[in-house]
Design an enzyme around this catalytic site. Structure first.
Site, PDB file in Angstrom:
ATOM      1  N   LYS A 184       0.853  -1.194   0.000  1.00  0.00           N
ATOM      2  CA  LYS A 184       0.000   0.000   0.000  1.00  0.00           C
ATOM      3  C   LYS A 184       0.888   1.244   0.000  1.00  0.00           C
ATOM      4  O   LYS A 184       1.447   1.615   1.017  1.00  0.00           O
ATOM      5  CB  LYS A 184      -0.932   0.047   1.210  1.00  0.00           C
ATOM      6  CG  LYS A 184      -2.072   1.071   1.013  1.00  0.00           C
ATOM      7  CD  LYS A 184      -2.577   1.681   2.294  1.00  0.00           C
ATOM      8  CE  LYS A 184      -1.750   2.809   2.792  1.00  0.00           C
ATOM      9  NZ  LYS A 184      -1.759   4.035   1.908  1.00  0.00           N
ATOM     10  N   GLU A 259      10.079   2.023  10.636  1.00  0.00           N
ATOM     11  CA  GLU A 259      11.105   3.048  10.416  1.00  0.00           C
ATOM     12  C   GLU A 259      10.386   4.382  10.410  1.00  0.00           C
ATOM     13  O   GLU A 259       9.624   4.690   9.500  1.00  0.00           O
ATOM     14  CB  GLU A 259      11.843   2.784   9.100  1.00  0.00           C
ATOM     15  CG  GLU A 259      13.146   3.552   8.985  1.00  0.00           C
ATOM     16  CD  GLU A 259      12.968   4.897   8.297  1.00  0.00           C
ATOM     17  OE1 GLU A 259      12.933   5.910   9.034  1.00  0.00           O
ATOM     18  OE2 GLU A 259      12.872   4.939   7.082  1.00  0.00           O
ATOM     19  N   CYS A 293      13.899  11.229   6.089  1.00  0.00           N
ATOM     20  CA  CYS A 293      13.889  10.901   7.509  1.00  0.00           C
ATOM     21  C   CYS A 293      15.265  11.043   8.131  1.00  0.00           C
ATOM     22  O   CYS A 293      15.379  11.300   9.330  1.00  0.00           O
ATOM     23  CB  CYS A 293      13.356   9.481   7.723  1.00  0.00           C
ATOM     24  SG  CYS A 293      14.244   8.232   6.772  1.00  0.00           S
ATOM     25  N   GLU A 391      10.134  17.254  14.190  1.00  0.00           N
ATOM     26  CA  GLU A 391      10.458  16.960  12.802  1.00  0.00           C
ATOM     27  C   GLU A 391       9.634  17.841  11.864  1.00  0.00           C
ATOM     28  O   GLU A 391       8.402  17.816  11.900  1.00  0.00           O
ATOM     29  CB  GLU A 391      10.199  15.486  12.485  1.00  0.00           C
ATOM     30  CG  GLU A 391      10.629  15.097  11.082  1.00  0.00           C
ATOM     31  CD  GLU A 391      10.429  13.621  10.795  1.00  0.00           C
ATOM     32  OE1 GLU A 391      11.319  13.020  10.172  1.00  0.00           O
ATOM     33  OE2 GLU A 391       9.381  13.071  11.187  1.00  0.00           O
TER      34      GLU A 391
END
Length: 512
Positions: A184, A259, A293, A391
């Protein structure tokens, strides 16, 4: 400014791919896919609901239970993976074109990601043939060995940054080890995923081994995670979604690889090669539009070189070429989606009250529309500032000074995240000791995110759970069965052969 060039031969509609066929959603539901330069809808994609997920999982389970793929020799699977790699390499220009158009990624960087996708398949094609498992022998007594087996249906949920490469990172080891998959992709960037069915079919992957569904994380992704016939979930995305997935998967004891987010420090000591450190730190936060990331989005600089460093860093940021994703001169393109653009811009406004703005701070000149953000540099940022702690996932950096090695380490570890870290120093002893003190899953010393595919990838704290990469991926996507064989006489106590013991009286000794 000209508008982004729409790639030729786009499908009229993005369809799911289940059991070797392109299919629409059962209820016909769709969602709009936007192009990030204009934010106009350029295609609609089928939107999976629970019944569509069930259909894809059933196909994958049938291919695992009854099909040839899990039962093929590693060498046979390896040949298919090498053909996949060859096909991906041969179509890297098309892949890069679609990726740049769909995600806003500069096409030169998208091209590199397409080639990395091919390398992921080639790497695991070689690894499954070279895989060695443990065997232990007790001479004349026993032989013990480890038998690896594929687990079943793997649910793979991928993010919208560098989507095709991220998909390959999960697909390659999952199918190399004999599993079947349901992929997905992120709903923001579904376009390049439609190339996988043709690639896999041409390479000879049996029907049902790969299944593709489009849709939202809250519906399609959630049902995939909770599905009882999906024992493995690999997810890359933000930490809050990772926490939700972990909670949903826990009751069924699924194998999880998460992750998640990062707020990675880049620590620059006064004895570093300053020019190389500038190259790496500027590239590390502004490449891939800052949507990565492992971005070094917190730069910590020793005070004796701080003023010179920030002046030179800001000057470079001002000269970064912002442009159309399809232009080969572009270094920073458009952010992926207007929702993400608004998030990044809101953090820039927060940053104006938390640090000193040296570059950027809004839209770049000449780009009044689209998801464009000028490379933005904040300096003198306090450790408790939101732009230091949270972030942002865009072309925004927070820079702060430090005086001592101990202070630098404390600042580096002063977030809830722990994915990557970068360290610049000419003192080898300090480099090794400092690296071991950093709370992160990965550290680059005098280097910028050049990763050996044999090494583990993942983070600590809020940056994730588990590791993939090299043999760790093989471990994750297989179950390890211990088999013991007796070579001599088995020495087993004989229960039930003796006469029942005489009942003890009250005066008998304590039997303990």
């Amino acid at each position: 400014m000209t508008e982004s060039q729409t790639p030729a031969d786009l499908p009229a509609k993005l369809l799911h791919y289940i059991d070797g066929e392109f299919v629409d959603s059962i209820d016909g539901d769709t969602f709009d896919v936007l192009e990030p330069v204009s934010n106009q809808t350029y295609v609609q994609a089928a939107s999976a609901r629970e019944a569509d997920v069930d259909r894809a999982v059933a196909a994958a389970k049938r291919a695992f239970d009854e099909g040839p793929w899990p039962r093929m020799l590693p060498r046979e699977r390896s040949r298919v993976l090498h053909r996949i790699a060859d096909i991906v390499e041969s179509r890297d220009a098309r892949l890069a074109e679609l990726e740049a158009f769909d995600s806003g990624l500069p096409i030169t960087q998208a091209l590199g990601q397409a080639r990395r996708a091919a390398e992921n398949f080639r790497f695991f094609a070689d690894l499954i043939v070279a895989q060695v498992d443990n065997a232990f022998k007790v001479p004349g007594s026993q032989m013990n060995y480890v038998n690896r087996k594929p687990i079943g249906v793997a649910g793979l949920i991928t993010p919208w940054n560098v989507p095709f490469m991220q998909e390959s990172w999960k697909l390659a080891p999952a199918i190399a080890t004999g599993n079947t998959v349901v992929l997905k992709p992120a709903s923001y960037t579904p376009l390049s995923a439609v190339l996988w069915p043709e690639i896999f079919r041409e390479a000879g992957l049996p029907d049902g081994v790969f299944n593709l569904i489009f849709g939202s994380g809250g519906v399609a992704g959630d049902h995939l995670v909770r599905h009882p016939d999906v024992p493995i979930i690999s997810f890359t995305g933000d930490s809050s979604t990772g926490a939700t997935i972990s909670t949903a998967a826990a009751p069924q004891f699924k194998s999880l690889s998460l992750e998640l987010g990062g707020k990675s420090p880049a620590v620059v000591f006064a004895d570093a090669d300053l020019e190389s450190a500038l190259d790496a730190t500027v590239f590390g936060v502004f490449s891939l539009n800052g949507e990565r990331c492992t971005a070094g989005s917190r730069v910590l600089v020793e005070r004796s070189i701080y003023d010179d460093f920030i002046a030179r860093f800001a000057e470079r940021a001002k000269k970064i070429v912002v442009g159309l994703p399809g232009d080969h001169r572009t270094e920073v393109g458009a952010l992926v989606h207007p929702n993400h653009f608004e998030k990044v811009m809101s953090y820039i406004e927060i940053g104006k009250g938390e640090g000193r703005l040296l570059a950027g701070g809004g839209r770049p000149e000449g780009f009044p529309t689209g998801n464009y953000v000028a490379p933005t540099v904040f300096v003198d940022v306090a450790p408790d500032a939101r732009i230091f702690q949270e972030e942002i996932f865009g072309p925004v950096v927070a820079i702060t000074p430090f005086d001592t090695e101990e202070e630098a380490l404390a600042l580096a570890n002063n977030t809830k995240y722990g994915l990557a870290a970068y360290l610049w120093t000419s003192d080898l002893r300090r480099g090794h000791n400092f690296a071991q003190g950093i709370e992160s899953g990965m550290v680059w010393l005098n280097s910028n995110n050049v990763r050996d595919l044999r090494t583990p990838f993942g983070g600590v704290k809020a940056s994730g759970l588990g590791r993939e990469g090299g043999y760790r991926s093989i471990d994750f996507y297989t179950t390890q069965q211990s088999v013991q064989i007796t070579l001599g006489t088995a020495h087993t106590p004989s229960f039930g052969k003796q006469q029942p013991p005489v009942a003890q009286g009250l005066d008998d000794p304590d039997p303990r």
